[in-house]
Design an enzyme around this catalytic site. Structure first.
Site, PDB file in Angstrom:
ATOM      1  N   CYS A 334       0.829  -1.196   0.000  1.00  0.00           N
ATOM      2  CA  CYS A 334       0.000   0.000   0.000  1.00  0.00           C
ATOM      3  C   CYS A 334       0.873   1.260   0.000  1.00  0.00           C
ATOM      4  O   CYS A 334       1.550   1.532  -0.976  1.00  0.00           O
ATOM      5  CB  CYS A 334      -1.001  -0.022   1.154  1.00  0.00           C
ATOM      6  N   HIS A 437      -3.584  -5.421   1.157  1.00  0.00           N
ATOM      7  CA  HIS A 437      -3.458  -5.802   2.565  1.00  0.00           C
ATOM      8  C   HIS A 437      -3.949  -7.247   2.716  1.00  0.00           C
ATOM      9  O   HIS A 437      -4.811  -7.700   1.965  1.00  0.00           O
ATOM     10  CB  HIS A 437      -4.304  -4.885   3.440  1.00  0.00           C
TER      11      HIS A 437
END
Length: 494
Positions: A334, A437
């Site tokens: 991310c 994630h």
């Protein structure tokens, strides 16, 4: 209209075990046949997740929903604050970005937020048998109580008896309990139904005099004393890694280093790595010699440009660049993925002053920070290995799959089939980045990554992802039932 019974787990401070108590009771109530839902009016955390509808909420209530065997819903965490600076946060309201507010601005909006939180609780109470409330920090912060919407004010609205949780491991448990009560007025004290003492080490029988003293001093019962238990249930916030130091000798044990950036987000991505037998996982703040580490990971970030500047200022940037040049493996997730590129552009000033920030230059990509926020639950494959993760980001990263090696093939987002790719890798996979994630929550993907590091002899834990967490919820519930008078807690609900 029926209204579910409520019970609240409040605390004498932060990180005393409120989430653990709430998670255990969610599983226990579910085991007993109740339809139970978790609820936290306001959560301040950069650990967030995504609901099946593609909305954002705190990870702690997603964990508690899993323990309750139900799908997470934003009514379970209607107000989520994601700290951006020391004095301001991004406010996520019922799963969607509301706006960035300073602390003073946030307090001026409390009336609206209170109404939103109460509406969410009302809907849960109409749909479930029991609602398990959780508080935030200490329930006796006297300077904040007039504006509180998550602790005793919400317990009063829900008419919920309160379990006050205290942590004996940090010392001063008697002062924690008695001091908390002393800060409350009589009406607030009356909401406290009893106490749970968490993280006890040693012979519990030797603490009987302590329990007797607390009960005599307060006139309220101690529902139980929970012995310290090692578990792998995700932590709510970064309190768990506030003192990041190298704990493993990478020359003796294969070790992965996670750079503990100031705005780290979703560090629970790496929980499963700590369960791999024979692998060390260190969260480290200060730059150090990286040559002996098997991999360096740049985690998610709530403020990518600020953390990039911090990497440069503290000396991490040249350390990581030299590590890659010498054959090291780096993974960015991310915000960490964005940092691996050449530039991060913020034309609208979403993270502060508008402008551009140089990345580490390890992947051929650039990121533009812009709304709206992407929030998806995503199914993907890495060279045929299946995975299920989630994406939460405001950046759009330009990486041409024809020019670069795309990392993941994305098959579904928010239950809708798609043909897409995510992430980039370079240098034969030694540098990789992804927005996913939960990347390691798939055993085949974790095994593939370990093999890429030359650690094919190491195996993923017996259960990864939701299956592994579900076993942990059962273990926690049985531990809780052994040491806590659950019947007395149920009786307290009336």
């Amino acid at each position: 209209m029926k209204q579910a019974k409520c019970i609240a787990a409040l605390g004498t401070g932060s990180d005393v075990g409120k989430s653990v108590v709430a998670t255990a009771l969610c599983r226990i109530f579910s085991d007993q046949g109740y339809k139970v839902a978790p609820y936290k009016a306001q959560n301040m955390s950069n650990n967030s997740g995504v609901t099946p509808e593609g909305l954002e909420m705190g990870r702690a209530q997603i964990v508690q929903a899993e323990a309750a065997r139900i799908a997470p819903h934003v009514d379970m965490n209607p107000v989520l604050l994601k700290p951006v600076t020391q004095v301001g946060s991004q406010v996520v309201l019922l799963g969607k970005v509301h706006k960035d507010l300073s602390a003073a601005e946030y307090h001026r909006e409390k009336a609206k937020l209170w109404d939103t939180a109460c509406g969410a609780l009302d809907r849960l109470r109409a749909a479930y048998d029991v609602v398990m409330l959780e508080g935030a920090g200490s329930c006796a912060e006297v300077n904040l109580m007039a504006r509180d919407i998550v602790n005793l004010k919400m317990a009063a609205y829900a008419k919920a008896p309160v379990i006050l949780t205290a942590d004996i491991d940090r010392g001063g448990v008697f002062a924690q309990i008695v001091g908390t009560l002393a800060c409350l007025n009589k009406a607030e004290q009356d909401f406290i139904a009893g106490f749970i003492i968490n993280r006890f080490r040693g012979d519990i029988a030797l603490f009987k005099d302590g329990v007797d003293w607390i009960e005599k001093k307060t006139g309220k019962p101690v529902f139980g004393v929970l012995p310290w238990m090692k578990h792998h249930i995700p932590n709510e916030d970064s309190v768990a890694i506030e003192h990041p130091v190298a704990k493993t000798d990478p020359a003796q044990t294969p070790t992965v280093l996670v750079v503990r950036t100031p705005h780290i987000a979703n560090f629970t991505d790496f929980d499963v790595l700590s369960q791999v037998e024979g692998l060390g996982v260190d969260f480290v703040e200060h730059p150090r010699d990286l040559s002996a580490y098997k991999a360096v990971i740049l985690p998610g970030s709530k403020s990518t440009r600020s953390d990039l500047n911090w990497l440069a200022k503290t000396g991490w940037t040249p350390k990581i660049q030299a590590y890659v040049k010498n054959g090291g493996h780096v993974l960015g997730i991310c915000g960490g993925y964005q940092m691996l590129g050449t530039k991060v552009h913020d034309p609208q000033g979403l993270e502060g002053m508008p402008g551009d920030t140089d990345g580490l230059g390890l992947l051929p990509l650039e990121t533009v920070l812009k709304a709206p926020k992407t929030t998806t639950i995503s199914r993907f494959e890495w060279d045929g290995a299946p995975g299920l993760g989630y994406e939460i980001h405001m950046g759009r990263t330009a990486s041409d799959k024809a020019a670069n090696d795309g990392l993941l093939d994305v098959k579904k987002r928010n239950q809708q089939a798609c043909i897409d790719f995510d992430g980039t890798m370079a240098d034969s996979g030694r540098v990789m980045g992804t927005y996913m994630h939960g990347f390691f929550d798939s055993a085949p993907i974790l095994k593939k990554w370990l093999s890429l590091l030359g650690l094919s002899e190491l195996d993923p834990p017996e259960s990864c992802g939701l299956q592994g967490r579900d076993r942990q919820y059962d273990m926690l519930a049985r531990h809780f039932e052994k040491h806590v008078d659950v019947a007395a807690i149920i009786n307290a609900m009336g």
